[in-house]
Design a protein around this motif. Structure first.
Motif, PDB file in Angstrom:
ATOM      1  N   HIS A  72       0.821  -1.212   0.000  1.00 27.01           N
ATOM      2  CA  HIS A  72       0.000   0.000   0.000  1.00 27.01           C
ATOM      3  C   HIS A  72       0.859   1.268   0.000  1.00 27.01           C
ATOM      4  O   HIS A  72       2.041   1.252   0.342  1.00 27.01           O
ATOM      5  N   TYR A  79      -1.986   5.227   4.283  1.00 27.22           N
ATOM      6  CA  TYR A  79      -3.007   4.178   4.210  1.00 27.22           C
ATOM      7  C   TYR A  79      -3.058   3.498   5.583  1.00 27.22           C
ATOM      8  O   TYR A  79      -2.025   3.407   6.270  1.00 27.22           O
ATOM      9  N   VAL A 109      -3.098   0.448   6.653  1.00 30.46           N
ATOM     10  CA  VAL A 109      -2.123  -0.633   6.826  1.00 30.46           C
ATOM     11  C   VAL A 109      -0.733  -0.048   7.050  1.00 30.46           C
ATOM     12  O   VAL A 109       0.022  -0.492   7.934  1.00 30.46           O
ATOM     13  N   SER A 118      -2.244  -9.972   2.049  1.00 33.45           N
ATOM     14  CA  SER A 118      -3.645 -10.366   1.943  1.00 33.45           C
ATOM     15  C   SER A 118      -3.746 -11.880   2.018  1.00 33.45           C
ATOM     16  O   SER A 118      -2.993 -12.599   1.359  1.00 33.45           O
ATOM     17  N   TYR A 150      -4.983  -7.637  10.180  1.00 32.26           N
ATOM     18  CA  TYR A 150      -5.474  -6.295   9.887  1.00 32.26           C
ATOM     19  C   TYR A 150      -6.807  -6.355   9.150  1.00 32.26           C
ATOM     20  O   TYR A 150      -7.152  -7.354   8.529  1.00 32.26           O
ATOM     21  N   ASP A 151      -7.524  -5.245   9.192  1.00 33.93           N
ATOM     22  CA  ASP A 151      -8.803  -5.114   8.499  1.00 33.93           C
ATOM     23  C   ASP A 151      -8.564  -4.617   7.075  1.00 33.93           C
ATOM     24  O   ASP A 151      -7.820  -3.658   6.866  1.00 33.93           O
ATOM     25  N   ALA A 152      -9.152  -5.290   6.105  1.00 30.86           N
ATOM     26  CA  ALA A 152      -9.084  -4.834   4.715  1.00 30.86           C
ATOM     27  C   ALA A 152     -10.471  -4.537   4.166  1.00 30.86           C
ATOM     28  O   ALA A 152     -10.663  -4.444   2.956  1.00 30.86           O
ATOM     29  N   GLU A 190      -6.025  -9.022   6.173  1.00 30.96           N
ATOM     30  CA  GLU A 190      -4.612  -9.069   5.830  1.00 30.96           C
ATOM     31  C   GLU A 190      -3.823  -9.462   7.075  1.00 30.96           C
ATOM     32  O   GLU A 190      -4.229  -9.161   8.198  1.00 30.96           O
ATOM     33  N   TRP A 210      -8.894   2.082   9.691  1.00 32.08           N
ATOM     34  CA  TRP A 210      -9.678   1.570   8.566  1.00 32.08           C
ATOM     35  C   TRP A 210     -11.152   1.950   8.724  1.00 32.08           C
ATOM     36  O   TRP A 210     -11.793   2.378   7.759  1.00 32.08           O
TER      37      TRP A 210
END
Length: 319
Positions: free
Chosen positions: A26, A30, A32, A82, A135-137, A228, A263
């Motif tokens: 990324h 961002y 992430v 991911s 992590y949140d995607a 992710e 996020w």
């Protein structure tokens, strides 16, 4: 957040000092990226500069498949990957790519922070990668130019662009829609000209690409929620003392909390822009009909991966 990079003379002064490299696909600004920078900074601070890191953003260290292999070898020390593409090498990771396996983002967090995340972590460890946290995607939802989608029947007859993945093609086909794999860069024009009626993606992607201009119905199906992984090379991990492993894990856990918060804020900002633009947004509180429509997709997946049936059942039965 700026990295705390130890001066060269400090690194050479301690035999235990390490300079790590972190991979990230990324851009710098961002959620992430901010999470990874916070992780690196906390590790450096709590080890008094013995473990310092430079995070390389924007995929400059190579593609995700290449970076995963380099992480397994210890060339790259950590990265955020991911779980979707990781499923090609780690069957356990592929479970999160099953449509509607999660009932919502909050449930995904609970499962990935618990048994499901641990099971996927075991699969990753067998491939030389340590899962430090997830992590949140975001959640991908349907959008189209025709009507709100509230049930699988509403997908029937719609031409829907999907990623080039058999699971996602099967998802749309199982609801009676016409799945159309297509490069992401072609979607706006395809929606504008009627080649497809709709597509699917998370709110920031739907908003930032201006797809809402040509497909004004956004239905919160949240059919794909693919997290992710903040991962570390097992070779790097095994070199650490138990004390340093605890520091690294705590920093990772803290970075997960930060990244998820950032996020959520980013998604809400996108949703606000969409509402202001007049997009018709509808929520879908009961996803059970969608999940039932996915039975052929699950049957095919489990036939090919029978060893994952317990994990699939755990995730589908969880509230």
């Amino acid at each position: 957040m700026a990295l705390l990079i130890a001066p060269a003379l400090v690194v050479s002064a301690s035999a235990d000092a390490k300079d790590w490299s972190g991979w990230n696909i990324h851009v710098v600004d961002y959620p992430v990226s901010h999470g990874m920078e916070a992780f690196a900074a906390e590790v450096s601070e709590k080890t008094d500069g013995r473990l310092t890191s430079k995070v390389f953003h924007g995929g400059v260290l190579g593609s995700q498949p290449d970076a995963i292999e380099q992480t397994r070898l210890g060339i790259i020390n950590f990265g955020v990957f991911s779980l979707g593409p990781m499923g090609q090498a780690v069957p356990e990771a592929n479970v999160v790519s099953l449509p509607f396996i999660f009932k919502g983002v909050d449930q995904m967090h609970r499962l990935m922070d618990g048994e499901a995340g641990a099971a996927i972590g075991e699969g990753l460890a067998e491939k030389g990668i340590v899962a430090l946290g997830y992590y949140d995607a975001g959640a991908r939802s349907f959008y189209n130019s025709k009507k709100p989608i509230n049930s699988p029947d509403d997908v029937a007859g719609l031409k829907v662009r999907v990623m080039n993945n058999d699971l996602f093609v099967g998802m749309v086909d199982s609801m009676g829609g016409n799945a159309t794999p297509m490069a992401f860069g072609e979607v706006y024009t395809a929606l504008q000209t009627g080649i497809v009626d709709g597509a699917e993606n998370n709110p920031p992607s739907y908003e930032s690409t201006n797809h809402f201009e040509v497909a004004g119905f956004y239905s919160m199906s949240e059919h794909l929620i693919i997290p992710e992984c903040l991962c570390m090379s097992k070779r790097t991990w095994d070199e650490l003392s138990a004390e340093d492993q605890a520091i690294v894990q705590e920093a990772a856990t803290n970075s997960v909390t930060l990244q998820r918060k950032l996020w959520a804020e980013r998604e809400e900002a996108s949703m606000s822009k969409l509402r202001d633009a007049g997009v018709q947004i509808n929520t879908i509180d009961d996803k059970s009909k969608f999940q039932a429509a996915m039975e052929p997709v699950y049957a095919q997946f489990l036939e090919a991966n029978p060893e994952l049936s317990d994990l699939v059942q755990l995730m589908r039965s969880s509230d």
